[in-house]
Design a protein around this motif. Structure first.
Motif, short mmCIF file in Angstrom:
data_model
loop_
_atom_site.label_atom_id
_atom_site.label_comp_id
_atom_site.label_asym_id
_atom_site.label_seq_id
_atom_site.Cartn_x
_atom_site.Cartn_y
_atom_site.Cartn_z
N VAL A 1 2.30 113.32 80.58
CA VAL A 1 3.64 112.78 80.41
C VAL A 1 4.67 113.87 80.66
O VAL A 1 4.42 115.04 80.39
CB VAL A 1 3.86 112.17 79.00
N SER A 2 5.82 113.47 81.16
CA SER A 2 6.97 114.37 81.27
C SER A 2 7.88 114.08 80.09
O SER A 2 8.17 112.93 79.78
CB SER A 2 7.73 114.11 82.58
N SER A 3 8.34 115.13 79.44
CA SER A 3 9.15 114.99 78.24
C SER A 3 10.62 115.23 78.55
O SER A 3 10.97 116.13 79.31
CB SER A 3 8.69 115.99 77.18
N ILE A 4 11.45 114.41 77.93
CA ILE A 4 12.89 114.65 77.98
C ILE A 4 13.21 115.48 76.74
O ILE A 4 13.42 114.97 75.64
CB ILE A 4 13.69 113.33 77.97
N ASP A 5 13.16 116.76 76.90
CA ASP A 5 13.51 117.71 75.85
C ASP A 5 14.25 118.87 76.53
O ASP A 5 14.31 118.90 77.76
CB ASP A 5 12.28 118.17 75.06
N PRO A 6 14.82 119.77 75.79
CA PRO A 6 15.59 120.84 76.44
C PRO A 6 14.81 121.65 77.48
O PRO A 6 15.36 122.11 78.47
CB PRO A 6 16.03 121.73 75.27
N GLU A 7 13.50 121.79 77.29
CA GLU A 7 12.69 122.58 78.22
C GLU A 7 12.09 121.74 79.35
O GLU A 7 11.46 122.26 80.24
CB GLU A 7 11.57 123.30 77.46
N LYS A 8 12.23 120.42 79.28
CA LYS A 8 11.69 119.51 80.31
C LYS A 8 10.20 119.78 80.55
O LYS A 8 9.74 119.96 81.66
CB LYS A 8 12.46 119.63 81.62
N ARG A 9 9.44 119.81 79.48
CA ARG A 9 8.02 120.12 79.55
C ARG A 9 7.17 118.94 80.01
O ARG A 9 7.56 117.79 79.88
CB ARG A 9 7.53 120.57 78.18
N VAL A 10 5.99 119.27 80.51
CA VAL A 10 4.97 118.28 80.85
C VAL A 10 3.81 118.52 79.90
O VAL A 10 3.39 119.66 79.71
CB VAL A 10 4.52 118.42 82.32
N TYR A 11 3.30 117.44 79.32
CA TYR A 11 2.19 117.54 78.37
C TYR A 11 0.97 116.83 78.93
O TYR A 11 1.09 115.79 79.60
CB TYR A 11 2.56 116.90 77.02
N ALA A 12 -0.19 117.37 78.62
CA ALA A 12 -1.46 116.73 78.97
C ALA A 12 -2.27 116.58 77.69
O ALA A 12 -2.45 117.55 76.95
CB ALA A 12 -2.23 117.56 79.99
N PHE A 13 -2.73 115.37 77.44
CA PHE A 13 -3.55 115.06 76.28
C PHE A 13 -4.92 114.63 76.79
O PHE A 13 -5.00 113.83 77.73
CB PHE A 13 -2.93 113.94 75.45
N VAL A 14 -5.98 115.12 76.19
CA VAL A 14 -7.34 114.79 76.60
C VAL A 14 -8.04 114.11 75.42
O VAL A 14 -7.90 114.56 74.27
CB VAL A 14 -8.12 116.05 77.02
N GLY A 15 -8.79 113.05 75.72
CA GLY A 15 -9.51 112.35 74.66
C GLY A 15 -10.40 111.27 75.23
O GLY A 15 -10.81 111.33 76.39
N THR A 16 -10.66 110.26 74.40
CA THR A 16 -11.49 109.14 74.81
C THR A 16 -10.63 107.87 74.82
O THR A 16 -9.64 107.76 74.10
CB THR A 16 -12.68 108.94 73.85
N PHE A 17 -11.04 106.92 75.66
CA PHE A 17 -10.35 105.63 75.77
C PHE A 17 -11.40 104.55 75.59
O PHE A 17 -12.24 104.33 76.46
CB PHE A 17 -9.66 105.52 77.13
N GLU A 18 -11.38 103.91 74.42
CA GLU A 18 -12.35 102.87 74.08
C GLU A 18 -11.63 101.72 73.39
O GLU A 18 -10.76 101.95 72.55
CB GLU A 18 -13.42 103.43 73.14
N ARG A 19 -12.00 100.49 73.78
CA ARG A 19 -11.41 99.29 73.19
C ARG A 19 -9.87 99.34 73.26
O ARG A 19 -9.19 99.01 72.28
CB ARG A 19 -11.88 99.07 71.76
N GLU A 20 -9.39 99.80 74.40
CA GLU A 20 -7.95 99.87 74.67
C GLU A 20 -7.20 100.77 73.68
O GLU A 20 -6.03 100.59 73.43
CB GLU A 20 -7.35 98.47 74.73
N GLN A 21 -7.90 101.78 73.15
CA GLN A 21 -7.31 102.77 72.26
C GLN A 21 -7.60 104.16 72.81
O GLN A 21 -8.72 104.44 73.24
CB GLN A 21 -7.92 102.66 70.85
N PHE A 22 -6.58 105.01 72.79
CA PHE A 22 -6.71 106.39 73.24
C PHE A 22 -6.81 107.28 72.01
O PHE A 22 -5.91 107.26 71.14
CB PHE A 22 -5.52 106.78 74.11
N HIS A 23 -7.87 108.06 71.92
CA HIS A 23 -8.09 108.96 70.81
C HIS A 23 -7.99 110.39 71.32
O HIS A 23 -8.88 110.87 72.02
CB HIS A 23 -9.45 108.70 70.17
N VAL A 24 -6.89 111.07 70.99
CA VAL A 24 -6.64 112.43 71.48
C VAL A 24 -7.55 113.42 70.79
O VAL A 24 -7.70 113.41 69.57
CB VAL A 24 -5.16 112.81 71.25
N GLU A 25 -8.17 114.27 71.58
CA GLU A 25 -9.00 115.36 71.07
C GLU A 25 -8.30 116.70 71.21
O GLU A 25 -8.47 117.58 70.40
CB GLU A 25 -10.35 115.37 71.80
N THR A 26 -7.53 116.86 72.26
CA THR A 26 -6.79 118.09 72.48
C THR A 26 -5.55 117.81 73.31
O THR A 26 -5.49 116.84 74.03
CB THR A 26 -7.69 119.16 73.17
#
Length: 167
Positions: free
Chosen positions: A142-167
């Protein structure tokens, strides 16, 4: 629905038909944002035909407490269904990614929040989501609308239409 312009989206192969899903905007400040479809009108992909029922998604979930930030669809096919993530924000709280599901790219069912951030840590609004598998994990960018205009990456599992972030 795109009289004030178009925001980003993605291109997909919809059963052999090149198709673009994008955010159409209306209003003097692009304050009305809806999701639209267009299909290739020629083999060179130089002409496109907008779907006659555009917008295909215009209902902003009420819990967002705003209607301006609802944009940048990313769509993929999985298990005979189409899925879409959209960037948005919950007013005065944080950025959020919304999850939708469709059988035909035209009727979209809201499945819930894929992930919500924390305004102090990840910004007030998220946009331009991308969600994809790598081996046995899923990655949300995702691209964030914040003062630094950062991009974040989240890694996890996607099961039963739910995303579970691990890192």
């Amino acid at each position: 629905p795109d009289s004030a312009g178009c925001f980003s989206g993605c291109a997909i192969d919809a059963d052999g038909t090149p198709t673009i899903i994008y955010t159409g905007t209306q209003g003097a400040n692009c304050e009305i944002q809806t999701q639209c479809l267009a299909t290739a009108a020629d083999d060179n992909l130089t002409r496109w035909t907008k779907h006659p029922n555009n917008p295909v998604l215009s209902d902003v979930p009420s819990f967002l407490n705003q209607t301006r930030d609802f944009r940048d669809p990313f769509v993929w096919r999985m298990n005979d269904s189409w899925y879409m993530v959209l960037g948005s924000q919950i007013a005065d709280e944080a950025g959020v990614i919304l999850l939708y599901k469709s059988s035909d790219l035209q009727q979209w069912e809201f499945k819930g929040t894929l992930l919500q951030g924390n305004q102090a840590e990840t910004g007030s609004h998220w946009e331009c989501p991308n969600f994809f598998p790598i081996e046995d994990k899923w990655v949300l960018i995702v691209s964030s609308i914040d003062p630094e205009k950062r991009v974040y990456a989240f890694v996890g599992t996607f099961e039963r239409e739910q995303f579970h972030v691990e890192t």
